[in-house]
Design a protein around this motif. Structure first.
Motif, mmCIF file in Angstrom:
data_model
loop_
_atom_site.group_PDB
_atom_site.id
_atom_site.type_symbol
_atom_site.label_atom_id
_atom_site.label_comp_id
_atom_site.label_asym_id
_atom_site.label_seq_id
_atom_site.Cartn_x
_atom_site.Cartn_y
_atom_site.Cartn_z
ATOM 1 N N ALA A 191 -2.522 -14.050 -1.332
ATOM 2 C CA ALA A 191 -2.074 -13.590 0.065
ATOM 3 C C ALA A 191 -0.706 -13.593 0.469
ATOM 4 O O ALA A 191 -0.052 -12.947 1.143
ATOM 5 N N SER A 192 -0.194 -14.649 -0.128
ATOM 6 C CA SER A 192 1.244 -15.396 0.213
ATOM 7 C C SER A 192 2.163 -14.280 -0.539
ATOM 8 O O SER A 192 3.271 -13.474 0.376
ATOM 9 N N SER A 193 1.842 -13.854 -1.720
ATOM 10 C CA SER A 193 2.741 -12.961 -2.387
ATOM 11 C C SER A 193 2.379 -11.499 -1.618
ATOM 12 O O SER A 193 3.809 -10.643 -1.686
ATOM 13 N N LYS A 194 1.422 -10.992 -0.988
ATOM 14 C CA LYS A 194 1.235 -9.745 -0.331
ATOM 15 C C LYS A 194 2.073 -9.711 0.765
ATOM 16 O O LYS A 194 2.543 -8.520 1.187
ATOM 17 N N THR A 233 -3.043 -4.189 -6.764
ATOM 18 C CA THR A 233 -3.575 -4.720 -5.674
ATOM 19 C C THR A 233 -2.599 -5.696 -4.835
ATOM 20 O O THR A 233 -2.440 -5.795 -3.448
ATOM 21 N N VAL A 234 -2.105 -6.654 -5.783
ATOM 22 C CA VAL A 234 -1.440 -7.779 -5.241
ATOM 23 C C VAL A 234 0.100 -7.067 -4.821
ATOM 24 O O VAL A 234 0.697 -7.617 -3.864
ATOM 25 N N TRP A 235 0.570 -6.345 -5.763
ATOM 26 C CA TRP A 235 1.958 -5.909 -5.641
ATOM 27 C C TRP A 235 2.413 -4.501 -5.638
ATOM 28 O O TRP A 235 3.740 -3.941 -5.175
ATOM 29 N N GLY A 236 1.542 -3.759 -6.023
ATOM 30 C CA GLY A 236 1.830 -2.386 -6.372
ATOM 31 C C GLY A 236 1.310 -1.386 -5.472
ATOM 32 O O GLY A 236 1.480 -1.610 -4.179
ATOM 33 N N ALA A 237 0.611 -0.480 -5.797
ATOM 34 C CA ALA A 237 0.379 1.053 -4.979
ATOM 35 C C ALA A 237 -0.484 0.584 -4.000
ATOM 36 O O ALA A 237 -0.588 1.226 -3.073
ATOM 37 N N ALA A 238 -1.483 -0.371 -4.091
ATOM 38 C CA ALA A 238 -2.652 -0.549 -3.234
ATOM 39 C C ALA A 238 -2.320 -1.991 -2.422
ATOM 40 O O ALA A 238 -3.199 -2.729 -2.128
ATOM 41 N N LYS A 239 -1.140 -2.419 -2.516
ATOM 42 C CA LYS A 239 -0.662 -3.494 -1.748
ATOM 43 C C LYS A 239 -1.273 -3.554 -0.518
ATOM 44 O O LYS A 239 -1.054 -2.643 0.448
ATOM 45 N N GLY A 240 -1.863 -4.626 0.136
ATOM 46 C CA GLY A 240 -2.348 -4.713 1.373
ATOM 47 C C GLY A 240 -3.836 -4.262 1.578
ATOM 48 O O GLY A 240 -4.450 -4.244 2.620
ATOM 49 N N HIS A 241 -4.534 -3.483 0.198
ATOM 50 C CA HIS A 241 -5.907 -3.713 0.292
ATOM 51 C C HIS A 241 -6.661 -4.500 -0.426
ATOM 52 O O HIS A 241 -6.094 -4.937 -1.262
ATOM 53 N N SER A 265 -14.760 9.092 12.230
ATOM 54 C CA SER A 265 -13.302 8.996 12.147
ATOM 55 C C SER A 265 -12.657 8.251 11.162
ATOM 56 O O SER A 265 -11.450 7.807 11.157
ATOM 57 N N GLN A 266 -13.611 8.304 10.092
ATOM 58 C CA GLN A 266 -12.895 7.271 8.764
ATOM 59 C C GLN A 266 -11.719 8.262 8.380
ATOM 60 O O GLN A 266 -11.722 9.275 8.033
ATOM 61 N N PRO A 267 -10.429 7.341 8.149
ATOM 62 C CA PRO A 267 -9.466 8.084 7.582
ATOM 63 C C PRO A 267 -9.622 8.292 6.241
ATOM 64 O O PRO A 267 -10.515 8.010 5.438
ATOM 65 N N PRO A 268 -8.688 9.827 5.701
ATOM 66 C CA PRO A 268 -8.756 9.696 4.430
ATOM 67 C C PRO A 268 -8.716 8.701 3.524
ATOM 68 O O PRO A 268 -7.813 7.770 3.617
ATOM 69 N N LEU A 269 -9.254 8.929 2.284
ATOM 70 C CA LEU A 269 -8.924 7.889 1.366
ATOM 71 C C LEU A 269 -7.619 8.048 0.732
ATOM 72 O O LEU A 269 -7.162 8.869 0.251
ATOM 73 N N LEU A 270 -7.000 6.822 0.738
ATOM 74 C CA LEU A 270 -5.709 6.600 0.034
ATOM 75 C C LEU A 270 -5.627 6.736 -1.301
ATOM 76 O O LEU A 270 -6.322 6.094 -1.853
ATOM 77 N N VAL A 271 -4.989 7.785 -2.050
ATOM 78 C CA VAL A 271 -4.859 7.890 -3.368
ATOM 79 C C VAL A 271 -3.423 7.757 -3.949
ATOM 80 O O VAL A 271 -2.621 8.745 -3.449
ATOM 81 N N ARG A 272 -2.985 6.948 -4.838
ATOM 82 C CA ARG A 272 -1.736 6.841 -5.199
ATOM 83 C C ARG A 272 -1.731 6.467 -6.636
ATOM 84 O O ARG A 272 -2.608 6.224 -7.387
ATOM 85 N N ARG A 273 -0.566 7.107 -7.247
ATOM 86 C CA ARG A 273 0.013 6.637 -8.536
ATOM 87 C C ARG A 273 0.207 5.225 -8.585
ATOM 88 O O ARG A 273 1.005 4.759 -7.882
#
Length: 381
Positions: free
Chosen positions: A368-371, A186-194, A337-345
């Motif tokens: 938040a700073s690291s994001k 969540t902080v650094w990886g595939a879901a960064k920004g969520h 109009s909900q966007p498709p769910l983001l799915v990532r490795r």
């Protein structure tokens, strides 16, 4: 109005980017009043994150040279330690500088805890350049594969925490590896920004974690994330939890290898997939399908903004993601109009849990700073 933590982040960020500054220069750069700047700098100096020096300019004329403020290179370090089944991994972050280094080394699975902790301390000493002295560390976050197992082990959870605290001379927080990997992604990886993320880990042990509003969810008894024990095949194979047909029995590394060929290992499975062997593709498709169905049910119940799949299988077998995505596309309910769910490795690999352990001891404003992309993450080879 911005709080003192926000102002502190401004000051640390300015010193990180510009180097030593006078108070006047720092005030102009941060846009802070003299009174606010004085309060913020005093707090940072008291915490040891900032040092104030008067430059030696040789023979002095009139007046005293302006005091300059700089980051303290020896302060504000936080460690994350992942005690994996066969490897100890350490991540070290210097909070003022916001940079990260990592190191890891194999460790026998039956090694006693004092030996594991000693190895972690040696790795941490290497990462901190020999500066691992009392007072330098702000804390140690610790990842274990199964917190409940650590609590019931001969070195119980409280004893283990005390052992690590004595070894490093600082406070210690302990959590589960899969949950901490969820936090790191969540902080650094595939879901960064969520801020709302559902994470599933497919390894020897199937587990996961839920990040809600940027924070880990633990549940009433600290056991949230046991996604591996959701039933997917009623009456199926027995599971270590006492149930039958759990996701663990079809989507763990061992289960997938057994479904392909009992004597196979992960490299064998990867080679078979490349060669187009039907049995290998069937084993992976079955695991991905059931994992996707579990994730779809969880996504409908919890409403995450992103789903991340990590662990040994997801890393080694990218083809696993196709059936996962298919099940999520088919079964997750969308409104308007909900966007498709983001799915990532997952993106952070073997060091995800150690990186998540670092954030057990940081404030939400630090995350938040690291994001924003300023953190320098340098994974070990």
């Amino acid at each position: 109005m911005p709080d003192v933590h926000t102002h502190s982040d401004q000051v640390l960020r300015s010193l990180r980017q510009s180097g030593p500054l006078t108070r006047g220069e720092l005030g102009e750069l941060c846009g802070l009043s003299r009174t606010t700047l004085y309060e913020v700098v005093s707090r940072l100096v008291d915490r040891g994150l900032v040092v104030a020096t008067v430059p030696d300019t040789g023979p002095r004329g009139r007046g005293r040279p302006a005091e300059r403020l700089a980051l303290n290179p020896d302060a504000g370090r936080v460690l994350g330690i992942d005690f994996g089944p066969r490897t100890v991994r350490v991540a070290a972050m210097a909070v003022p500088h916001d940079d990260i280094g990592t190191a890891g080394e194999p460790c026998p699975p039956d090694a006693p805890w004092p030996e594991r902790v000693a190895l972690a301390r040696r790795l941490a000493g290497t990462l901190t350049g020999g500066r691992l002295r009392p007072g330098v560390l702000d804390g140690v976050g610790v990842s274990v594969t199964d917190p409940a197992a650590a609590s019931s082990a001969p070195a119980g959870r409280r004893t283990l925490t005390a052992l690590i605290g004595r070894a490093f001379g600082t406070r210690v927080r302990l959590d589960g590896a899969a949950r901490l990997a969820a936090l790191a992604e969540t902080v650094w990886g595939a879901a960064k920004g969520h801020r709302d993320v559902l994470y599933l880990e497919l390894s020897d042990r199937v587990g996961g974690g839920l990040v809600g509003a940027g924070a880990l969810h633990h549940g009433a008894h600290g056991r949230s994330g046991e996604f591996g024990h959701i039933t997917v095949e009623p009456g199926g194979a027995p599971c270590s939890c006492g149930g039958r047909g759990c996701l663990q029995t079809v989507a763990s590394t061992t289960a997938v290898l057994n479904a392909y060929r009992a004597t196979a290992d992960v490299p064998d499975l990867v080679a078979a997939l490349r060669a187009g062997e039907p049995a290998a593709h069937a084993a992976v498709r079955r695991a991905g399908t059931y994992a996707g169905r579990v994730l779809a049910g969880l996504a409908n119940a919890l409403g995450p903004g992103a789903v991340v799949v990590g662990g040994e299988l997801a890393t080694a077998v990218p083809a696993l993601m196709e059936p996962v995505r298919r099940e999520l596309r088919t079964n997750v309910v969308r409104y308007g109009s909900q966007p498709p769910l983001l799915v990532r490795r997952a993106e952070l690999g073997d060091f995800a849990a150690a990186l998540g352990a670092v954030f057990l001891l940081r404030r939400p404003t630090d995350a938040a700073s690291s994001k924003s992309g300023r953190t320098a993450f340098n994974p070990a080879p």
